[in-house]
Design an enzyme around this catalytic site. Structure first.
Site, PDB file in Angstrom:
ATOM      1  N   ASN A 160       0.804  -1.214   0.000  1.00 54.30           N
ATOM      2  CA  ASN A 160       0.000   0.000   0.000  1.00 54.30           C
ATOM      3  C   ASN A 160       0.843   1.272   0.000  1.00 54.30           C
ATOM      4  O   ASN A 160       0.362   2.341  -0.382  1.00 54.30           O
ATOM      5  CB  ASN A 160      -0.952   0.017   1.197  1.00 54.30           C
ATOM      6  CG  ASN A 160      -0.247  -0.301   2.505  1.00 54.30           C
ATOM      7  OD1 ASN A 160       0.313  -1.386   2.663  1.00 54.30           O
ATOM      8  ND2 ASN A 160      -0.272   0.615   3.443  1.00 54.30           N
ATOM      9  N   HIS A 210     -13.589   0.368  -0.753  1.00 52.63           N
ATOM     10  CA  HIS A 210     -13.223   1.783  -0.791  1.00 52.63           C
ATOM     11  C   HIS A 210     -11.862   2.032  -1.421  1.00 52.63           C
ATOM     12  O   HIS A 210     -11.444   3.179  -1.570  1.00 52.63           O
ATOM     13  CB  HIS A 210     -13.300   2.405   0.612  1.00 52.63           C
ATOM     14  CG  HIS A 210     -12.128   2.127   1.496  1.00 52.63           C
ATOM     15  ND1 HIS A 210     -11.099   3.032   1.669  1.00 52.63           N
ATOM     16  CD2 HIS A 210     -11.824   1.067   2.267  1.00 52.63           C
ATOM     17  CE1 HIS A 210     -10.223   2.541   2.524  1.00 52.63           C
ATOM     18  NE2 HIS A 210     -10.628   1.350   2.895  1.00 52.63           N
ATOM     19  N   CYS A 334       2.973   9.245  12.726  1.00 52.93           N
ATOM     20  CA  CYS A 334       3.077  10.237  13.784  1.00 52.93           C
ATOM     21  C   CYS A 334       2.395   9.717  15.038  1.00 52.93           C
ATOM     22  O   CYS A 334       1.212   9.361  15.008  1.00 52.93           O
ATOM     23  CB  CYS A 334       2.429  11.547  13.347  1.00 52.93           C
ATOM     24  SG  CYS A 334       2.543  12.855  14.597  1.00 52.93           S
TER      25      CYS A 334
END
Length: 386
Positions: A160, A210, A334
């Site tokens: 991905n 999706h 993060c």
């Protein structure tokens, strides 16, 4: 082709690997099943007839996209659920004492977390295969990892982050030589490149709505005939007894329609147009930022829409923060304000500075040459700022 309203007023969208806009044709297809076609597809009366037929038609459309002439298509609520059903279902159905499973270091978290849970709760032994500098698994490494207790191998079709394509047919062949089941998370690959489960010889394959212009909340698992699975959700006999609960007919129709659109686009060569745009974006950045742009992942054996690069001298999150007119992803995660290099890039052997500098730019159905040219200008301007 009609452009979704969400793309007509906003930043240039270069994050199609994160999620895709819903194709307007998909939206149109599902509306009847949110109104008059509300019936339960398990009902034998008039109101169940149309939803039941629509459900099976959608199943056929997904089957056709992935070349599944035989076997089962089970609709699920997400790709993560499909991965869990494949992995947990196959391991528990094997009934082995201290079973052994194999995956790779750069696999999707839905797979890695499922294996970790199986290790905690069912004493499953897990082997994590390394990848090379391009992010690819060596079939010889897989062959060497088998034990007499190996029951399952799970390797994604395409990464991905980098778009790296794995040698799935070869990995499946090695797996079957050792008598194990092969699962492939193809969330990023289905609809972007031709995939045929028969040619690949996979036993289980995950499809995600999706990622291919259908809504979030719908996915599917292809199950090869004869492969036993233990359900995740118990109850009625829906979805071949493998996923209890009244089916979401509208979203199944959405996935089926998206599958048909993807098949048509692949047949028309749409992936070549996107690859040309991706390569144009890469070339423009290389020319504008000489000696600064580094490609992460393979040059050729990757998804046609994916460009993962590091730009020397600036972190990915800083560049995107300075470029609000582009919507894209970085190569770092993060946590409470602390940016860390992507585990995928780290597993490929990239140093921390290069990992933190990474950008994932992923194109899609509505990407244009103007988008690419403007994005290159904006990224270049941000990268040149002192």
């Amino acid at each position: 082709m009609t452009v979704p309203s969400g793309l007509t007023d906003g930043p240039i969208y270069l994050d199609y690997n994160a999620t895709t806009p819903i194709d307007p044709a998909v939206t149109e297809a599902i509306l009847p099943y949110l109104t008059g076609g509300f019936g339960n597809p398990s009902s034998d009366h008039h109101y169940g007839t149309a939803p039941r037929a629509a459900l099976e038609h959608a199943r056929g459309q997904v089957s056709a996209l992935i070349g599944a002439a035989a076997g089962r298509i089970v609709f699920t609520g997400s790709g993560s659920e499909a991965d869990n059903l494949a992995i947990r279902g196959a391991v528990l159905a094997a009934g082995a004492d201290r079973p052994h499973v194999i995956t790779q270091q750069t696999e999707h978290p839905a797979v890695l977390a499922t294996y970790q849970a199986l290790r905690r709760w069912h004493e499953v032994d897990v082997t994590y295969l390394p990848v090379d500098g391009a992010g690819v698994v060596d079939p010889a490494e897989l062959a060497a990892a088998f034990t007499e207790h190996t029951v399952l191998v799970s390797i994604m079709a395409a990464n991905n982050e980098t778009g790296a394509l794995q040698p799935i047919a070869e990995l499946a062949r090695v797996t079957h030589e050792h008598g194990a089941v092969f699962h492939c998370d193809a969330a990023q690959a289905v609809g972007k490149i031709p995939l045929d489960v028969s040619a690949l010889d996979v036993d289980l394959l995950t499809v995600v709505g999706h990622k291919m212009y259908a809504p979030k909340g719908i996915a599917a698992l292809y199950i090869r005939s004869g492969v036993p699975l233990e359900p995740l959700i118990y109850g009625g006999g829906q979805e071949h007894g493998l996923r209890a609960g009244t089916e979401n007919v509208a979203f199944a129709v959405a996935l089926g329609t998206a599958a048909q659109l993807a098949a048509d686009d692949l047949a028309a060569g749409g992936r070549h147009r996107i690859q040309q745009l991706r390569d144009r974006l890469h070339d423009l950045l290389v020319r504008s930022l000489p000696e600064r742009v580094l490609l992460n992942g393979p040059m050729s054996a990757r998804l046609p829409n994916t460009l993962n690069i590091s730009i020397r001298g600036i972190t990915g999150h800083s560049l995107l923060a300075a470029t609000p007119d582009i919507a894209a992803s970085t190569g770092s995660a993060c946590h409470s304000g602390d940016h860390q290099p992507s585990p995928v890039l780290t597993a490929m052997g990239l140093d921390a500075d290069r990992g933190l500098a990474a950008l994932r730019l992923s194109l899609g159905r509505w990407s244009t040459r103007d988008d690419v040219d403007r994005a290159a200008e904006l990224i270049t301007a941000s990268a040149r700022r002192p």
